[in-house]
Design an enzyme around this catalytic site. Structure first.
Site, mmCIF file in Angstrom:
data_model
loop_
_atom_site.group_PDB
_atom_site.id
_atom_site.type_symbol
_atom_site.label_atom_id
_atom_site.label_comp_id
_atom_site.label_asym_id
_atom_site.label_seq_id
_atom_site.Cartn_x
_atom_site.Cartn_y
_atom_site.Cartn_z
ATOM 1 N N HIS A 1 29.650 -94.569 51.366
ATOM 2 C CA HIS A 1 29.175 -93.613 50.347
ATOM 3 C C HIS A 1 30.265 -92.603 50.006
ATOM 4 O O HIS A 1 30.501 -92.288 48.830
ATOM 5 C CB HIS A 1 27.961 -92.834 50.879
ATOM 6 C CG HIS A 1 26.708 -93.646 51.061
ATOM 7 N ND1 HIS A 1 25.958 -93.609 52.220
ATOM 8 C CD2 HIS A 1 26.071 -94.493 50.230
ATOM 9 C CE1 HIS A 1 24.906 -94.397 52.078
ATOM 10 N NE2 HIS A 1 24.953 -94.954 50.892
ATOM 11 N N LYS B 1 11.206 -97.672 50.898
ATOM 12 C CA LYS B 1 11.858 -97.470 52.202
ATOM 13 C C LYS B 1 11.088 -96.501 53.087
ATOM 14 O O LYS B 1 10.417 -95.599 52.587
ATOM 15 C CB LYS B 1 13.270 -96.909 52.009
ATOM 16 C CG LYS B 1 14.258 -97.937 51.477
ATOM 17 C CD LYS B 1 15.672 -97.374 51.465
ATOM 18 C CE LYS B 1 16.664 -98.452 51.022
ATOM 19 N NZ LYS B 1 18.012 -97.910 50.848
HETATM 20 O O1 PNS Z 1 20.053 -95.808 48.539
HETATM 21 P P1 PNS Z 1 18.906 -96.447 47.787
HETATM 22 O O2 PNS Z 1 17.615 -96.384 48.588
HETATM 23 O O3 PNS Z 1 19.215 -97.847 47.325
HETATM 24 O O4 PNS Z 1 18.720 -95.561 46.466
HETATM 25 C C1 PNS Z 1 17.660 -95.845 45.541
HETATM 26 C C2 PNS Z 1 17.293 -94.568 44.794
HETATM 27 C C3 PNS Z 1 16.863 -93.483 45.765
HETATM 28 C C4 PNS Z 1 18.512 -94.099 44.001
HETATM 29 C C5 PNS Z 1 16.128 -94.901 43.808
HETATM 30 O O5 PNS Z 1 15.017 -95.365 44.536
HETATM 31 C C6 PNS Z 1 15.745 -93.693 42.947
HETATM 32 O O6 PNS Z 1 16.384 -93.421 41.956
HETATM 33 N N1 PNS Z 1 14.685 -92.947 43.379
HETATM 34 C C7 PNS Z 1 14.237 -91.740 42.687
HETATM 35 C C8 PNS Z 1 12.928 -92.020 41.922
HETATM 36 C C9 PNS Z 1 13.230 -92.838 40.676
HETATM 37 O O7 PNS Z 1 13.871 -92.366 39.744
HETATM 38 N N2 PNS Z 1 12.780 -94.100 40.694
HETATM 39 C C10 PNS Z 1 13.035 -95.047 39.632
HETATM 40 C C11 PNS Z 1 14.368 -95.748 39.896
HETATM 41 S S1 PNS Z 1 14.849 -96.791 38.527
#
Ligand code: PNS
Length: 159
Positions: free
Chosen positions: A17, A41
């Site tokens: 990261h 998750k």
């Molecule tokens: O590290 P990750 O778990 O792959 O990240 C995924 C994350 C947290 C970026 C995604 O789940 C997200 O954007 N969550 C916030 C809520 C949201 O906007 N959901 C729609 C995603 S298209």
């Protein structure tokens, strides 16, 4: 001034990261690490712990800050005036999962997603694998920043 958001679960932040954030910072004036919630998750660290560990990991990087994102990433990018979301790709599996998120975020707020290739020497690092290694007492010092390694050790020992 150009702003990018690097979103993720950061459970916990890894050297992979940090590499992607460093690369994003070469393109954008300011990079916000957005600690967000992934509905699919379950987390080892609380949101506050994930933010705190990420802040420690990038404390030496000017133009980088860490914020908690409550709600939709697409809304957050509009609120802070970000011109892009930046995601790191380790390989084609990452692309497959990222494509739908990039298209959905653009559908929701018009924000573009920029993909950067991470350092090939860090491509094997994933938060999930790091947690698994730590839970079995393995060494993670060369996979995560020092404060994260210490936090993982405390967490798996339950102290
Ligand atoms: O590290 P990750 O778990 O792959 O990240 C995924 C994350 C947290 C970026 C995604 O789940 C997200 O954007 N969550 C916030 C809520 C949201 O906007 N959901 C729609 C995603 S298209």
């Amino acid at each position: 001034m150009s702003i990018a958001v690097c979103p993720g679960s950061f459970d916990p932040i890894t050297l992979g990261h940090v590499d992607v954030v460093r690369r994003a910072r070469t393109i954008f004036d300011e990079v916000i690490i957005g600690v967000a919630h992934n509905a699919s998750k379950t987390y080892l660290f609380t949101p506050e712990e994930r933010v705190s560990l990420a802040r420690t990991a990038v404390a030496h990087m000017p133009g980088v800050r860490v914020e908690l994102i409550n709600g939709l990433l697409a809304d957050y990018t509009s609120t802070v005036g970000a011109s892009a979301i930046v995601k790191g790709l380790r390989g084609s599996a990452d692309y497959d999962s990222e494509q739908s998120m990039a298209l959905l975020n653009r559908h929701l707020s018009g924000v573009e997603t920029v993909f950067v290739m991470g350092d090939s020497g860090l491509g094997h690092i994933a938060s999930s694998l790091v947690k698994d290694v730590a839970s079995h007492g393995g060494k993670v010092d060369d996979l995560v920043p020092p404060a994260v390694a210490a936090a993982l050790t405390r967490k798996v020992r339950n102290v």
